[in-house]
Design an enzyme around this catalytic site. Structure first.
Site, PDB file in Angstrom:
ATOM      1  N   ASP A  63       0.893  -1.078   0.132  1.00  0.00           N
ATOM      2  CA  ASP A  63      -0.001   0.095  -0.049  1.00  0.00           C
ATOM      3  C   ASP A  63       0.975   1.224   0.119  1.00  0.00           C
ATOM      4  O   ASP A  63       2.000   1.164   0.477  1.00  0.00           O
ATOM      5  CB  ASP A  63      -0.939   0.260   1.150  1.00  0.00           C
ATOM      6  CG  ASP A  63      -1.618  -1.085   1.434  1.00  0.00           C
ATOM      7  OD1 ASP A  63      -2.060  -1.808   0.675  1.00  0.00           O
ATOM      8  OD2 ASP A  63      -2.119  -1.464   2.524  1.00  0.00           O
TER       9      ASP A  63
HETATM   10  N1  URA Z   1      -1.098  -5.844   3.909  1.00  0.00           N
HETATM   11  C1  URA Z   1      -1.523  -4.751   4.047  1.00  0.00           C
HETATM   12  O1  URA Z   1      -2.810  -4.426   4.435  1.00  0.00           O
HETATM   13  N2  URA Z   1      -0.890  -3.757   3.127  1.00  0.00           N
HETATM   14  C2  URA Z   1       0.112  -3.827   2.515  1.00  0.00           C
HETATM   15  O2  URA Z   1       0.887  -3.174   1.990  1.00  0.00           O
HETATM   16  C3  URA Z   1       0.873  -5.430   2.440  1.00  0.00           C
HETATM   17  C4  URA Z   1       0.072  -6.180   3.086  1.00  0.00           C
END
Ligand code: URA
Length: 243
Positions: A108
């Site tokens: 993310d």
């Molecule tokens: N899980 C998440 O919630 N975000 C990420 O970036 C990776 C795994």
């Protein structure tokens, strides 16, 4: 490969970073090296580093000159792509290497941490494919106190809107007052999976970082910096996906 074509095996191994030529000769003499699946004992053996598949102690040694493998610590606020048409900061702002690379999966934008970059398509494909189940480990900050059975619940699994999800491992990593850092390992990569799982059990994530991808650890790599993987790490990545 005939006798005068190719490159001597001990030189190929030394060039790949296995050790000195003398050390590589020793490995060959001890029968620890295979070329295309066959054990080699002869020091003079010549190989084609671009085509032959070489293993030491069962671990693949990457000898192709064009192949590149990097780890980057993506900072928070950076998109997980090699370029961004909206002008946001992307991985390319931090990775100043000449090769055209792709990123192995995504984080993310507001997650920081380890992303692998490579031009090895087959390896990247396998590392991302759910059937290989490559584990990824995250540190998540949540507000405590947390119940004793939180780890057990996450390891048993939770049902999210797009199906079941479970942690392979869970532990409290650190705790200062109500700020609790938990370490969670999963072998799947659905979108926002860690955030959704922790929210589901009542502990929305405040901050999230990925600290390990398969055998590769983030270690001391600072956000916004990149390092080349070493020959042992590359061999371990191959091993993790059966190459
Ligand atoms: N899980 C998440 O919630 N975000 C990420 O970036 C990776 C795994």
């Amino acid at each position: 490969m005939t006798d005068n074509q190719g490159v001597r095996l001990q030189k190929v191994l030394a060039d790949a970073g296995i050790g000195s030529r003398r050390h590589c000769e020793q490995l060959i003499g001890e029968g620890r090296v295979t070329v295309n699946g066959e054990k080699v004992f002869r020091f003079g053996e010549r190989v084609d580093p671009e085509r032959d598949v070489i293993h030491v102690d069962g671990r693949r040694v990457e000898t192709r000159s064009e192949m590149r493998y990097y780890a980057v610590n993506k900072p928070r606020g950076v998109v997980s792509t090699m370029s961004d048409d909206k002008g946001r900061k992307s991985l390319a702002d931090f990775v100043d290497v000449p090769e055209r690379l792709f990123h192995v999966g995504r984080l993310d934008t507001d997650t920081e941490g380890l992303i692998l970059l490579t031009n090895d398509g087959e390896l990247a494909h396998r590392l991302m494919h759910p059937s290989y189940g490559v584990p990824k480990t995250y540190l998540a900050e949540i507000h405590g106190p947390i119940p004793r059975d939180l780890g057990r619940r996450l390891r048993a699994g939770v049902t999210l809107e797009d199906g079941f999800a479970k942690a392979d491992r869970f532990r409290v990593y650190d705790q200062v007052g109500r700020r609790v850092l938990v370490e969670i390992t999963l072998h799947e990569g659905r979108k926002h999976i860690v955030r959704r799982m922790l929210k589901h059990v009542g502990f929305p994530v405040q901050q999230l970082a990925r600290i390990q991808f398969g055998p590769i650890k983030l270690g001391q790599l600072r956000p916004g910096t990149v390092r080349a993987l070493n020959v042992v790490e590359i061999g371990e990545l191959y091993k993790a996906v059966g190459l």
